[in-house]
Motif scaffolding. Structure first.
Motif, short mmCIF file in Angstrom:
data_model
loop_
_atom_site.label_atom_id
_atom_site.label_comp_id
_atom_site.label_asym_id
_atom_site.label_seq_id
_atom_site.Cartn_x
_atom_site.Cartn_y
_atom_site.Cartn_z
N GLY A 309 40.86 35.97 38.89
CA GLY A 309 41.60 36.62 37.81
C GLY A 309 42.72 35.72 37.33
O GLY A 309 43.59 35.34 38.11
N GLN A 311 45.81 34.94 34.51
CA GLN A 311 46.71 35.53 33.52
C GLN A 311 47.05 34.47 32.46
O GLN A 311 47.60 33.41 32.77
CB GLN A 311 48.00 36.04 34.16
CG GLN A 311 48.86 36.85 33.20
CD GLN A 311 49.98 37.58 33.90
OE1 GLN A 311 50.52 37.11 34.90
NE2 GLN A 311 50.36 38.75 33.37
N TRP A 317 44.31 39.01 30.46
CA TRP A 317 43.58 38.59 31.67
C TRP A 317 42.20 38.05 31.32
O TRP A 317 41.52 38.58 30.45
CB TRP A 317 43.46 39.77 32.62
CG TRP A 317 44.78 40.23 33.12
CD1 TRP A 317 45.57 41.21 32.59
CD2 TRP A 317 45.51 39.68 34.22
NE1 TRP A 317 46.73 41.33 33.31
CE2 TRP A 317 46.73 40.40 34.31
CE3 TRP A 317 45.26 38.66 35.13
CZ2 TRP A 317 47.68 40.13 35.29
CZ3 TRP A 317 46.22 38.40 36.11
CH2 TRP A 317 47.41 39.12 36.18
N LYS A 423 45.95 34.39 39.59
CA LYS A 423 46.72 35.44 40.25
C LYS A 423 45.98 36.14 41.38
O LYS A 423 46.61 36.60 42.34
CB LYS A 423 47.16 36.49 39.22
CG LYS A 423 48.02 35.93 38.09
CD LYS A 423 49.31 35.29 38.61
CE LYS A 423 50.18 34.81 37.46
NZ LYS A 423 51.42 34.17 37.95
N ALA A 442 38.64 41.82 35.80
CA ALA A 442 39.87 41.02 35.73
C ALA A 442 41.00 41.82 35.08
O ALA A 442 42.15 41.80 35.56
CB ALA A 442 39.61 39.74 34.94
N ARG A 443 40.70 42.53 34.01
CA ARG A 443 41.73 43.29 33.31
C ARG A 443 42.26 44.44 34.16
O ARG A 443 43.47 44.64 34.28
CB ARG A 443 41.17 43.83 31.99
CG ARG A 443 42.16 44.71 31.21
CD ARG A 443 41.54 45.25 29.93
NE ARG A 443 40.31 45.99 30.18
CZ ARG A 443 40.29 47.26 30.60
NH1 ARG A 443 41.42 47.92 30.83
NH2 ARG A 443 39.13 47.87 30.78
N GLY A 446 44.19 43.02 37.17
CA GLY A 446 45.40 42.37 36.70
C GLY A 446 46.46 43.38 36.28
O GLY A 446 47.65 43.24 36.63
N THR A 450 50.14 43.93 38.23
CA THR A 450 51.39 43.68 37.51
C THR A 450 52.09 44.95 37.07
O THR A 450 53.28 44.93 36.75
CB THR A 450 51.12 42.81 36.26
OG1 THR A 450 50.21 43.51 35.39
CG2 THR A 450 50.53 41.47 36.64
N GLN A 536 45.44 38.51 46.62
CA GLN A 536 46.52 38.20 45.67
C GLN A 536 47.19 36.89 46.07
O GLN A 536 47.56 36.70 47.24
CB GLN A 536 47.55 39.33 45.65
CG GLN A 536 48.57 39.20 44.51
CD GLN A 536 49.48 40.40 44.40
OE1 GLN A 536 49.40 41.34 45.20
NE2 GLN A 536 50.35 40.40 43.41
#
Length: 550
Positions: A309, A311, A317, A423, A442-443, A446, A450, A536
């Motif tokens: 993933g 950013q 993402w 990330k 990924a989205r 992510g 975050t 992570q």
């Protein structure tokens, strides 16, 4: 059409909450005991070869006499809109707390200490989780810190024809990798400790969920095979520093060889003898990550996947693929298989997108039915226990079986140098990738990590939606934003989306409830086992390492 269930247990629907006395049974994957004669035990530590081979079938497409057992998964929308299984008064659904309890039953989180005694880690921690579809679940997961070398190992393992091979690989593979990475002096120290009866140096620190058990009965057998391997490494010492890529490949191949050899030799203990045969005749794919500072290696055998993933500068993402499926959709893999066999077999090697018309993954541990000669298979089966000799699956010889082995466990290894924008890493079995695109993964991960939720335009996918319906969708989404990050585990959050997403890309509680309420004999028709590890990364550490190299 979905078969009508017994009136004693209607299919779960949307009219009433699930009765409290049913919930523990739903949670423990034993709901079918109430409404049918099926009697699988989710908590069996050793899957039964004789019956389970017939039910863990979706990677195999057998001959006609087995065809009835090998049905493809149905379209879940058909189930959603099928209302004929029970009267409205009988229907019920799981409440949100019940759904959460099911989703979180197997979740595990580990936070890496900021300083592990040797170096600052590039890994902040990881979340993992599993959601069964098979009973017992055929997926496995592993995570460990290497204590005598640097780095962490994480992996997902997808079993087929039973859980035995995936279980064995999840217990053993990391030891083989760790031993392959050890310097000659450390190998000698470990061997001398064994010889003199002293305590061994710890090689791995495991990070396990309580359900991730190890087979105590086979520990001595597994240790003896591992010791033979490190003794050979000592004898073959070249004095050169071990290359991670080479160590991963050697470990995968050696473990698969040991699985095969143990089954051929057998064991005087009848329990162990049956165990090693179950391991060898079932199969498993593996996707393993080795993270050491900014060096990330992915070793993949089969069709589980690794995805990075990333950013972007604008906060969005993107996904970077770090593994390739070893199946009929991979043209390079099909070509590899063809080059390893005579041209006369070209038309029979891959049929209906399966190896020899039977097996979906083109690389796997175990699966000796695609590796041993026919003579060896017959000899082992005839001399084996009655449970093996009486089993139709084990006696079945693949068609057009002329020049084995047709299958390998050798992994494809991909290296990636981590960057500050990298990330997280997702390792997952194909149960996830069958339901979600990597960009959506990924989205979702992510935004979860975050805490920043970028609203996507609602896509209706060709559906005719009135203004009132669109207003309802927007209102529902707005109400859901406050609770969208209720999960404390990124893998759980991803499973929630994988199972509960509707055609508009948002989690639908009704859909999620129904999917989790499916009796176990139906669940596998709609989805596969799902196992996910989300790793992570520490961007500050990665950035500092990058600056030191400049």
């Amino acid at each position: 059409a979905i078969p009508v269930r017994s009136s004693r247990l209607p299919l779960l629907s949307d009219a009433m909450p699930a009765p409290a006395h049913l919930f523990p049974l739903i949670r423990n994957c034993e709901i079918s005991r109430i409404g049918s004669t099926a009697c699988y035990c989710h908590h069996r530590h050793l899957c039964c070869l004789s019956s389970h081979f017939a039910h863990s079938h979706f990677r195999y497409a057998p001959q006609k006499k087995f065809a009835a057992l090998y049905r493809p998964k149905e379209n879940f929308n058909h189930f959603i809109h099928t209302r004929d299984h029970a009267s409205a008064s009988q229907r019920f659904y799981l409440t949100p707390p019940q759904v959460n309890s099911i989703l979180k039953a197997n979740e595990y989180s580990f936070k890496v200490p900021e300083f592990d005694g040797k170096n600052v880690s590039s890994v902040l921690g990881f979340d993992s989780n599993q959601l069964p579809a098979n009973a017992p679940i055929e997926d496995r997961r592993s995570a460990a810190t290497c204590l005598q070398t640097r780095g962490m190992l994480l992996g997902v393992f997808d079993g087929h024809a039973g859980c035995a091979c995936a279980q064995a690989v999840s217990e053993r593979l990391f030891y083989y990798i760790a031993v392959s990475l050890l310097p000659h002096e450390t190998l000698l120290e470990i061997e001398n400790a064994v010889e003199s009866g002293r305590a061994l140096l710890p090689i791995l620190q495991w990070h396990k969920h309580p359900n991730d058990y190890f087979s105590k009965e086979a520990s001595k057998l597994y240790f003896n095979s591992l010791r033979t391997y490190w003794q050979e490494l000592i004898d073959l010492n070249s004095g050169e520093t071990t290359d991670v890529r080479e160590a991963l490949i050697n470990a995968f191949k050696r473990l698969d060889n040991d699985i095969s050899l143990e089954a051929q030799v057998g064991d005087p203990n009848s329990f162990l003898n049956y165990l090693v045969l179950r391991v060898a005749f079932s199969g498993a794919t593996a996707c393993v990550a080795h993270v050491d500072g900014v060096d990330l290696h992915i070793a993949n055998t089969g069709d589980s996947r690794a995805m990075l993933g990333v950013q972007e500068e604008d906060g969005s993402w993107s996904a970077v693929t770090l593994s390739y499926d070893h199946n009929a959709q991979n043209e390079h893999e099909v070509e590899r298989v063809k080059t390893e066999h005579p041209k006369s077999e070209e038309k029979t090697l891959v049929k209906q997108d399966r190896l020899l018309g039977l097996l979906m993954p083109f690389r796997a541990f175990g699966d000796v039915k695609f590796k041993w000669s026919i003579e060896l298979q017959k000899r082992v089966i005839e001399s084996g226990p009655d449970q093996l000799n009486d089993n139709e699956y084990t006696k079945f010889i693949p068609p057009n079986y002329h020049t084995p082995p047709y299958l390998t466990a050798e992994p494809e290894v991909i290296y990636h140098k981590l960057r500050p924008q990298d990330k997280f890493l997702v390792l997952a079995t194909d149960g996830l990738w069958e339901t979600m695109h990597r960009q959506d993964v990924a989205r979702i991960v992510g935004e979860y990590l975050t805490g920043v939720h970028h609203q996507q335009p609602i896509a209706v996918g060709g559906y005719k939606v009135t203004l009132g319906q669109m207003h309802g969708l927007l209102t529902e989404r707005r109400a859901r934003i406050s609770s969208v990050f209720e999960d404390q585990n990124a893998a759980t959050h991803l499973i929630r989306h994988a199972v509960g997403n509707n055609e508009f890309g948002t989690v639908d509680h009704e859909r999620l409830s129904k999917m989790l309420s499916l009796p176990e004999e139906l669940a596998r028709m709609y989805r596969d086992d799902i196992t996910i590890i989300v790793v992570q990364f520490n961007s500050h550490v990665i950035g500092a390492c990058q600056n030191e190299e400049l």
